[in-house]
Design an enzyme around this catalytic site. Structure first.
Site, PDB file in Angstrom:
ATOM      1  N   GLN A  24       0.839  -1.199   0.000  1.00  0.00           N
ATOM      2  CA  GLN A  24       0.000   0.000   0.000  1.00  0.00           C
ATOM      3  C   GLN A  24       0.879   1.255   0.000  1.00  0.00           C
ATOM      4  O   GLN A  24       0.374   2.357  -0.121  1.00  0.00           O
ATOM      5  CB  GLN A  24      -0.919  -0.011   1.217  1.00  0.00           C
ATOM      6  N   ASN A  25       2.179   1.064   0.160  1.00  0.00           N
ATOM      7  CA  ASN A  25       3.121   2.182   0.265  1.00  0.00           C
ATOM      8  C   ASN A  25       3.462   2.739  -1.112  1.00  0.00           C
ATOM      9  O   ASN A  25       3.630   1.983  -2.067  1.00  0.00           O
ATOM     10  CB  ASN A  25       4.386   1.730   0.992  1.00  0.00           C
ATOM     11  N   VAL A  26       3.565   4.053  -1.172  1.00  0.00           N
ATOM     12  CA  VAL A  26       3.905   4.734  -2.429  1.00  0.00           C
ATOM     13  C   VAL A  26       5.361   5.178  -2.427  1.00  0.00           C
ATOM     14  O   VAL A  26       5.801   5.902  -3.307  1.00  0.00           O
ATOM     15  CB  VAL A  26       2.988   5.960  -2.626  1.00  0.00           C
ATOM     16  N   ASP A  27       6.132   4.734  -1.406  1.00  0.00           N
ATOM     17  CA  ASP A  27       7.475   5.280  -1.131  1.00  0.00           C
ATOM     18  C   ASP A  27       8.595   4.658  -1.958  1.00  0.00           C
ATOM     19  O   ASP A  27       9.759   5.054  -1.793  1.00  0.00           O
ATOM     20  CB  ASP A  27       7.780   5.142   0.369  1.00  0.00           C
ATOM     21  N   CYS A  73       0.030  13.894 -21.331  1.00  0.00           N
ATOM     22  CA  CYS A  73       0.626  12.604 -21.685  1.00  0.00           C
ATOM     23  C   CYS A  73       1.321  12.683 -23.041  1.00  0.00           C
ATOM     24  O   CYS A  73       0.695  13.103 -24.021  1.00  0.00           O
ATOM     25  CB  CYS A  73      -0.469  11.538 -21.724  1.00  0.00           C
ATOM     26  N   HIS A 121      -1.438   1.255  -4.336  1.00  0.00           N
ATOM     27  CA  HIS A 121      -1.763   2.686  -4.206  1.00  0.00           C
ATOM     28  C   HIS A 121      -0.827   3.547  -5.043  1.00  0.00           C
ATOM     29  O   HIS A 121      -0.748   4.763  -4.864  1.00  0.00           O
ATOM     30  CB  HIS A 121      -1.725   3.115  -2.735  1.00  0.00           C
ATOM     31  N   THR A 148       0.540  -2.905   8.557  1.00  0.00           N
ATOM     32  CA  THR A 148      -0.686  -2.269   8.088  1.00  0.00           C
ATOM     33  C   THR A 148      -1.792  -2.383   9.139  1.00  0.00           C
ATOM     34  O   THR A 148      -1.869  -3.389   9.861  1.00  0.00           O
ATOM     35  CB  THR A 148      -1.174  -2.861   6.752  1.00  0.00           C
ATOM     36  N   CYS A 171      -0.935   8.679 -16.717  1.00  0.00           N
ATOM     37  CA  CYS A 171      -1.959   9.345 -17.534  1.00  0.00           C
ATOM     38  C   CYS A 171      -3.326   8.846 -17.104  1.00  0.00           C
ATOM     39  O   CYS A 171      -3.540   7.623 -17.007  1.00  0.00           O
ATOM     40  CB  CYS A 171      -1.741   9.029 -19.017  1.00  0.00           C
ATOM     41  N   ASN A 203       3.440  -6.645  13.503  1.00  0.00           N
ATOM     42  CA  ASN A 203       2.934  -5.324  13.859  1.00  0.00           C
ATOM     43  C   ASN A 203       3.108  -5.112  15.366  1.00  0.00           C
ATOM     44  O   ASN A 203       2.778  -6.013  16.133  1.00  0.00           O
ATOM     45  CB  ASN A 203       1.435  -5.240  13.509  1.00  0.00           C
TER      46      ASN A 203
HETATM   47  N1  APR Z   1       6.787  -2.232  12.070  1.00  0.00           N
HETATM   48  C1  APR Z   1       5.619  -2.827  11.709  1.00  0.00           C
HETATM   49  N2  APR Z   1       4.396  -2.232  11.853  1.00  0.00           N
HETATM   50  C2  APR Z   1       4.386  -0.993  12.393  1.00  0.00           C
HETATM   51  C3  APR Z   1       5.568  -0.327  12.809  1.00  0.00           C
HETATM   52  C4  APR Z   1       6.807  -1.008  12.620  1.00  0.00           C
HETATM   53  N3  APR Z   1       7.965  -0.467  12.965  1.00  0.00           N
HETATM   54  N4  APR Z   1       5.214   0.886  13.320  1.00  0.00           N
HETATM   55  C5  APR Z   1       3.845   0.970  13.222  1.00  0.00           C
HETATM   56  N5  APR Z   1       3.347  -0.155  12.678  1.00  0.00           N
HETATM   57  C6  APR Z   1       1.946  -0.488  12.374  1.00  0.00           C
HETATM   58  C7  APR Z   1       0.894   0.265  13.168  1.00  0.00           C
HETATM   59  O1  APR Z   1       0.609  -0.400  14.400  1.00  0.00           O
HETATM   60  C8  APR Z   1      -0.314   0.240  12.231  1.00  0.00           C
HETATM   61  O2  APR Z   1      -1.121  -0.919  12.464  1.00  0.00           O
HETATM   62  O3  APR Z   1       1.715  -0.155  11.030  1.00  0.00           O
HETATM   63  C9  APR Z   1       0.328   0.120  10.838  1.00  0.00           C
HETATM   64  C10 APR Z   1       0.221   1.366   9.986  1.00  0.00           C
HETATM   65  O4  APR Z   1      -1.142   1.548   9.703  1.00  0.00           O
HETATM   66  P1  APR Z   1      -1.615   2.814   8.822  1.00  0.00           P
HETATM   67  O5  APR Z   1      -0.918   4.005   9.284  1.00  0.00           O
HETATM   68  O6  APR Z   1      -3.105   2.787   8.833  1.00  0.00           O
HETATM   69  O7  APR Z   1      -1.027   2.493   7.373  1.00  0.00           O
HETATM   70  P2  APR Z   1      -1.642   1.582   6.229  1.00  0.00           P
HETATM   71  O8  APR Z   1      -2.321   0.387   6.783  1.00  0.00           O
HETATM   72  O9  APR Z   1      -0.569   1.355   5.261  1.00  0.00           O
HETATM   73  O10 APR Z   1      -2.750   2.562   5.593  1.00  0.00           O
HETATM   74  C11 APR Z   1      -3.409   2.157   4.421  1.00  0.00           C
HETATM   75  O11 APR Z   1      -4.343   4.362   4.155  1.00  0.00           O
HETATM   76  O12 APR Z   1      -4.053   6.598   4.338  1.00  0.00           O
HETATM   77  C12 APR Z   1      -4.121   5.570   3.447  1.00  0.00           C
HETATM   78  O13 APR Z   1      -3.175   5.461   1.293  1.00  0.00           O
HETATM   79  C13 APR Z   1      -2.836   5.413   2.645  1.00  0.00           C
HETATM   80  O14 APR Z   1      -1.763   3.363   1.933  1.00  0.00           O
HETATM   81  C14 APR Z   1      -2.349   4.016   3.021  1.00  0.00           C
HETATM   82  C15 APR Z   1      -3.612   3.335   3.495  1.00  0.00           C
END
Ligand code: APR
Length: 257
Positions: free
Chosen positions: A112-115, A159, A130, A200, A138, A225
């Site tokens: 889900q990461n765009v990084d 484009c 994402h 996540t 485009c 997590n």
């Molecule tokens: N290692 C593993 N997990 C971690 C760490 C770590 N060091 N630090 C925090 N976390 C966990 C948190 O406990 C949380 O459950 O990572 C999760 C991050 O959750 P979100 O911030 O909700 O991120 P994500 O699930 O990727 O969000 C989904 O939401 O805002 C949109 O487009 C954005 O792609 C993103 C999507």
């Protein structure tokens, strides 16, 4: 929060080793140790600044020139995010997934990461559901281009193939996931009988649907997590700790099997 123990790591490694088709789902938490804040939970960007409006894509379509001006001169939470992305480098959590791929065990990583950190770490079987912040897409022909090759003198940029409007490849709130990526994500999730879910909150759909479907089909979920998430109750093993610390240890256990 019960920290992980050695037996949990062994059970997780056994799940991975006995599985027929393993994929991974990653989120912002995996990049926290690379200096990028998560969105939710402690220290989250949205936790601190509030969730952004859910009509981001409609706003882009209604005034793409203004949307690009804001994108090229971000402020507030988006400035913090883009600056953190620009400075970030892959961490041992990203590298551990590359090792699992090289071992032939990890068939695909849906992020889900765009990084761009999975790609920078060397992941090749990667689906960026994402989008990717280093790419421009485009909105008509869905062609993607490296950002550094685009001329922003005229906004919105057009484009080179079809003159359609170009947008960051990152998927905005309210924007449909590009069908080419979404179809492949569903294909991978349908084949999987084991999913490694790292970093996540599993709250954003359609990505959050994949672990639920795998569980419903009797597959194993392994969570990495520091905190509980929406899918914790469905997990065969939940490893409570940081991805950059636990994933390399999980790879070591798998190698020893
Ligand atoms: N290692 C593993 N997990 C971690 C760490 C770590 N060091 N630090 C925090 N976390 C966990 C948190 O406990 C949380 O459950 O990572 C999760 C991050 O959750 P979100 O911030 O909700 O991120 P994500 O699930 O990727 O969000 C989904 O939401 O805002 C949109 O487009 C954005 O792609 C993103 C999507």
């Amino acid at each position: 929060m019960e920290p992980w123990d050695s037996a949990d790591l062994d059970r997780a490694a056994e799940c991975l080793a006995r599985a027929r088709y393993v994929i991974a789902l990653t989120g912002a938490g995996l990049s926290v140790e690379s200096g990028i804040p998560p969105f939710r939970g402690p220290g989250g960007l949205w936790t601190r600044h509030g969730e952004p409006p859910l009509d981001g894509y409609q706003r882009f379509l209604s005034d793409p020139r203004r949307a690009w001006e804001e994108r090229l001169n971000p402020n507030g939470p988006m400035r913090e995010l883009w600056e953190a992305l620009a400075a970030a480098r892959p961490n041992p959590g990203h590298q551990a997934l590359v090792e699992l791929e090289e071992l032939g065990l990890l068939r695909c990583t849906i992020t889900q990461n765009v990084d761009d950190l999975h790609r920078a770490a060397g992941s090749t079987r990667l689906l960026e559901i994402h989008g990717n912040a280093t790419l421009i897409r485009c909105i008509v022909c869905v062609a993607r281009f490296p950002r550094e090759g685009i001329d922003f003198a005229e906004l919105p940029p057009r484009c080179p193939h079809c003159r359609g409007i170009l947008k960051s490849d990152t998927v905005s709130f309210g924007e449909p996931i590009p069908p080419d990526v979404l179809e492949r994500c569903f294909e991978e999730a349908e084949q999987a009988d084991c999913m490694l879910v790292a970093g996540t909150s599993a709250t954003v759909y359609p990505a959050a649907q994949f672990p639920v479907s795998i569980h419903q089909r009797g597959g194993d979920l392994i969570e990495v997590n520091p905190y509980e998430s929406d899918i914790t109750p469905l997990c065969r093993v939940a490893l409570r700790g940081a991805g950059g610390e636990l994933l390399p240890q999980l790879v070591e256990r798998v190698r020893r099997m």
